[in-house]
Design an enzyme around this catalytic site. Structure first.
Site, PDB file in Angstrom:
ATOM      1  N   ASN A 181       0.945 -26.306  27.978  1.00 42.07           N
ATOM      2  CA  ASN A 181       0.283 -26.196  29.300  1.00 42.07           C
ATOM      3  C   ASN A 181      -1.504 -25.333  28.656  1.00 42.07           C
ATOM      4  O   ASN A 181      -1.478 -24.900  27.590  1.00 42.07           O
ATOM      5  CB  ASN A 181       0.590 -25.104  30.092  1.00 42.07           C
ATOM      6  CG  ASN A 181       0.107 -25.918  31.545  1.00 42.07           C
ATOM      7  OD1 ASN A 181      -0.812 -26.292  31.952  1.00 42.07           O
ATOM      8  ND2 ASN A 181       1.327 -25.779  32.402  1.00 42.07           N
ATOM      9  N   HIS A 197      -3.587  -7.520  12.341  1.00 40.67           N
ATOM     10  CA  HIS A 197      -4.468  -7.149  10.737  1.00 40.67           C
ATOM     11  C   HIS A 197      -3.085  -5.864  10.301  1.00 40.67           C
ATOM     12  O   HIS A 197      -2.194  -6.013  10.556  1.00 40.67           O
ATOM     13  CB  HIS A 197      -5.260  -6.390  11.615  1.00 40.67           C
ATOM     14  CG  HIS A 197      -5.869  -6.572  12.375  1.00 40.67           C
ATOM     15  ND1 HIS A 197      -7.600  -7.532  11.961  1.00 40.67           N
ATOM     16  CD2 HIS A 197      -6.430  -7.240  13.932  1.00 40.67           C
ATOM     17  CE1 HIS A 197      -8.695  -8.330  13.031  1.00 40.67           C
ATOM     18  NE2 HIS A 197      -7.839  -8.445  13.959  1.00 40.67           N
ATOM     19  N   ALA A 255       8.502 -16.002  33.338  1.00 40.18           N
ATOM     20  CA  ALA A 255       7.207 -14.971  33.286  1.00 40.18           C
ATOM     21  C   ALA A 255       6.596 -13.977  32.868  1.00 40.18           C
ATOM     22  O   ALA A 255       7.947 -12.877  32.934  1.00 40.18           O
ATOM     23  CB  ALA A 255       6.614 -15.598  34.716  1.00 40.18           C
ATOM     24  N   ARG A 265      12.330  -9.414  19.951  1.00 40.52           N
ATOM     25  CA  ARG A 265      14.074  -9.538  19.517  1.00 40.52           C
ATOM     26  C   ARG A 265      14.328 -11.209  19.775  1.00 40.52           C
ATOM     27  O   ARG A 265      13.762 -11.639  20.504  1.00 40.52           O
ATOM     28  CB  ARG A 265      14.766  -9.234  19.994  1.00 40.52           C
ATOM     29  CG  ARG A 265      14.879  -9.147  21.350  1.00 40.52           C
ATOM     30  CD  ARG A 265      16.090  -7.599  21.841  1.00 40.52           C
ATOM     31  NE  ARG A 265      14.995  -6.389  21.869  1.00 40.52           N
ATOM     32  CZ  ARG A 265      15.306  -5.432  23.341  1.00 40.52           C
ATOM     33  NH1 ARG A 265      16.399  -5.614  23.150  1.00 40.52           N
ATOM     34  NH2 ARG A 265      14.283  -4.525  23.170  1.00 40.52           N
TER      35      ARG A 265
END
Length: 217
Positions: free
Chosen positions: A117, A148, A187, A193
């Site tokens: 989406n 990073h 959501a 994990r």
């Protein structure tokens, strides 16, 4: 007449030049088993020398938008950097305002009948494999890397997502994660994990809340 009207409206939203170029003239897009890429207006492709998008069957609909969305004002971008590959195995829809980066030497693979989406963000520095029938809601983020260095160390660890997985809006999937088949991610979840097959997981970080579930599109 209605069918003809739909075809005309669809053609108006497609970048005809880019679609023809990448299907028939670019050596950096490889098509197998009738695969084709359809590029919508505003969507950008950047593929470095030695890299490829490989489309193995089906339609790769890139920068797609519904008729009431203005994709060229919120364009998608895909960047495939040096000696890297994006492999699309069957129908795959990427909506508008998505940002996908496959870094040097990395491979990203997406199974058939999958859907990103709008506002999907992907950073693949090593390997991201997504199974068939993946469904991602808006504001999905997938990355296999830290981005990073942390204490002088930079890590990139493969992400594997099984078949028939549904991710709700604002989900973030982090490096090194394996998500099983038939999973639903709620959501706003942060996936740090592994998630086993056929379960519902949500939370920050996400935890399994239901098992042996089945979901339908």
């Amino acid at each position: 007449m209605k069918k003809l009207g739909r075809i005309i409206r669809e053609l108006i939203r497609i970048s005809i030049f880019k679609t023809l170029y990448y299907n028939y003239f670019s050596s950096r897009v490889s098509r197998k088993n009738g695969g084709i890429i359809i590029i919508y207006k505003g969507a950008s492709l950047y593929i470095e020398k030695g890299s490829k998008i490989i489309i193995d069957g089906g339609k790769f609909m890139y920068g797609y938008s519904y008729k009431n969305a203005i994709s060229y004002k919120a364009p998608s971008i895909i960047r495939i950097l040096d000696k890297s590959n994006l492999i699309v195995k069957g129908k795959f829809i990427v909506e508008y305002n998505c940002d996908i980066l496959v870094k040097d030497g990395a491979t990203m693979e997406v199974g058939a009948d999958s859907y990103f989406n709008c506002n999907t963000f992907v950073r693949c520095h090593k390997s991201i494999i997504i199974g068939e029938e993946f469904l991602g809601a808006n504001n999905l983020s997938i990355r296999d890397n830290d981005g990073h260095k942390l204490n002088g160390i930079y890590k990139a660890t493969p992400v594997v997502i099984g078949k028939h997985v549904w991710c709700g809006m604002n989900v973030s999937i982090m490096k090194g994660v394996n998500i099983g088949e038939g999973v639903v991610i709620g959501a706003n979840a942060l996936i740090t994990r592994d998630i086993p097959d056929a379960c519902l997981a949500y939370g920050m970080p996400a935890e399994v809340h239901k098992q042996n579930i089945k979901w339908e599109r």
